[in-house]
Design a protein around this motif. Structure first.
Motif, short mmCIF file in Angstrom:
data_model
loop_
_atom_site.label_atom_id
_atom_site.label_comp_id
_atom_site.label_asym_id
_atom_site.label_seq_id
_atom_site.Cartn_x
_atom_site.Cartn_y
_atom_site.Cartn_z
N TYR A 31 23.71 5.17 -3.39
CA TYR A 31 22.27 5.38 -3.57
C TYR A 31 21.57 5.36 -2.22
O TYR A 31 22.14 4.97 -1.20
CB TYR A 31 21.69 4.27 -4.46
CG TYR A 31 21.69 2.92 -3.79
CD1 TYR A 31 20.59 2.48 -3.07
CD2 TYR A 31 22.81 2.10 -3.86
CE1 TYR A 31 20.60 1.26 -2.43
CE2 TYR A 31 22.82 0.87 -3.23
CZ TYR A 31 21.72 0.46 -2.52
OH TYR A 31 21.74 -0.75 -1.89
N ARG A 32 20.31 5.77 -2.25
CA ARG A 32 19.44 5.58 -1.09
C ARG A 32 18.07 5.19 -1.63
O ARG A 32 17.67 5.60 -2.71
CB ARG A 32 19.39 6.80 -0.18
CG ARG A 32 18.64 7.96 -0.67
CD ARG A 32 18.74 9.15 0.30
NE ARG A 32 18.48 10.37 -0.42
CZ ARG A 32 17.28 10.78 -0.77
NH1 ARG A 32 16.22 10.10 -0.43
NH2 ARG A 32 17.13 11.89 -1.45
N SER A 34 13.89 4.73 -0.80
CA SER A 34 12.80 5.11 0.09
C SER A 34 11.47 4.62 -0.50
O SER A 34 11.31 4.54 -1.71
CB SER A 34 12.76 6.62 0.31
OG SER A 34 12.48 7.29 -0.89
N HIS A 44 11.47 4.39 -4.51
CA HIS A 44 12.24 5.51 -5.03
C HIS A 44 13.72 5.24 -4.77
O HIS A 44 14.11 4.98 -3.63
CB HIS A 44 11.83 6.82 -4.35
CG HIS A 44 10.39 7.14 -4.57
ND1 HIS A 44 9.95 7.85 -5.66
CD2 HIS A 44 9.28 6.79 -3.87
CE1 HIS A 44 8.63 7.96 -5.60
NE2 HIS A 44 8.20 7.33 -4.52
N HIS A 46 17.38 6.95 -5.29
CA HIS A 46 18.12 8.17 -5.60
C HIS A 46 19.59 7.78 -5.70
O HIS A 46 20.17 7.23 -4.75
CB HIS A 46 17.92 9.21 -4.51
CG HIS A 46 16.48 9.56 -4.33
ND1 HIS A 46 15.88 10.57 -5.03
CD2 HIS A 46 15.51 9.00 -3.57
CE1 HIS A 46 14.60 10.64 -4.69
NE2 HIS A 46 14.36 9.68 -3.80
N HIS A 48 23.66 8.65 -6.80
CA HIS A 48 24.71 9.63 -7.04
C HIS A 48 25.39 9.30 -8.37
O HIS A 48 25.75 8.15 -8.61
CB HIS A 48 25.73 9.58 -5.89
CG HIS A 48 26.84 10.55 -6.03
ND1 HIS A 48 26.66 11.91 -5.90
CD2 HIS A 48 28.15 10.36 -6.30
CE1 HIS A 48 27.82 12.51 -6.08
NE2 HIS A 48 28.74 11.59 -6.33
N GLN A 49 25.53 10.28 -9.24
CA GLN A 49 26.14 10.13 -10.56
C GLN A 49 25.40 9.09 -11.41
O GLN A 49 26.00 8.15 -11.95
CB GLN A 49 27.62 9.79 -10.44
CG GLN A 49 28.42 10.89 -9.76
CD GLN A 49 29.90 10.56 -9.66
OE1 GLN A 49 30.31 9.41 -9.70
NE2 GLN A 49 30.70 11.61 -9.53
N ARG A 72 16.16 8.15 -9.83
CA ARG A 72 16.49 9.57 -10.06
C ARG A 72 17.89 9.88 -9.56
O ARG A 72 18.42 9.20 -8.69
CB ARG A 72 15.52 10.46 -9.31
CG ARG A 72 14.11 10.37 -9.81
CD ARG A 72 13.23 11.44 -9.18
NE ARG A 72 11.91 11.38 -9.72
CZ ARG A 72 10.90 10.74 -9.16
NH1 ARG A 72 11.06 10.10 -8.03
NH2 ARG A 72 9.72 10.74 -9.73
N GLU A 73 18.47 10.93 -10.11
CA GLU A 73 19.74 11.47 -9.62
C GLU A 73 19.48 12.04 -8.24
O GLU A 73 18.46 12.67 -7.99
CB GLU A 73 20.25 12.57 -10.56
CG GLU A 73 21.45 13.33 -10.06
CD GLU A 73 22.74 12.51 -10.09
OE1 GLU A 73 23.58 12.73 -9.21
OE2 GLU A 73 22.91 11.68 -10.99
N GLY A 74 20.42 11.83 -7.35
CA GLY A 74 20.24 12.44 -6.04
C GLY A 74 21.10 11.92 -4.97
O GLY A 74 21.48 10.95 -4.66
#
Length: 74
Positions: A31-32, A34, A44, A46, A48-49, A72-74
């Motif tokens: 994840y990340r 922000s 926020h 984001h 992965h999977q 969110r996905e990202g």
């Protein structure tokens, strides 16, 4: 709010969320995080999977930060 205080707030919230999500990262979560200067009330994340279960776990983990959490996905 003064620009330097906004930057400090963003840094503090990013560090806090990273610490709170440490166990999930150790379990393999990618994840990340922000916090945007124009909306310092929302964190926020984001992921992965992303799955609904992971999103809920992240929200529970970060619920005590006093910020809205957008996952969110990202």
């Amino acid at each position: 709010m003064r620009p330097d205080l906004i930057e400090q707030h963003i840094a503090a919230m990013t560090t806090a969320s990273t610490n709170l999500l440490r166990q999930m990262r150790e379990e393999g979560l990618r994840y990340r995080v922000s916090v945007r200067p124009e909306d310092t009330a929302t964190m926020h994340v984001h992921v992965h999977q992303l799955t609904p279960e992971i999103a809920e776990r992240i929200r529970r983990c970060l619920s005590g930060t006093g910020m809205r959490v957008a996952v969110r996905e990202g």
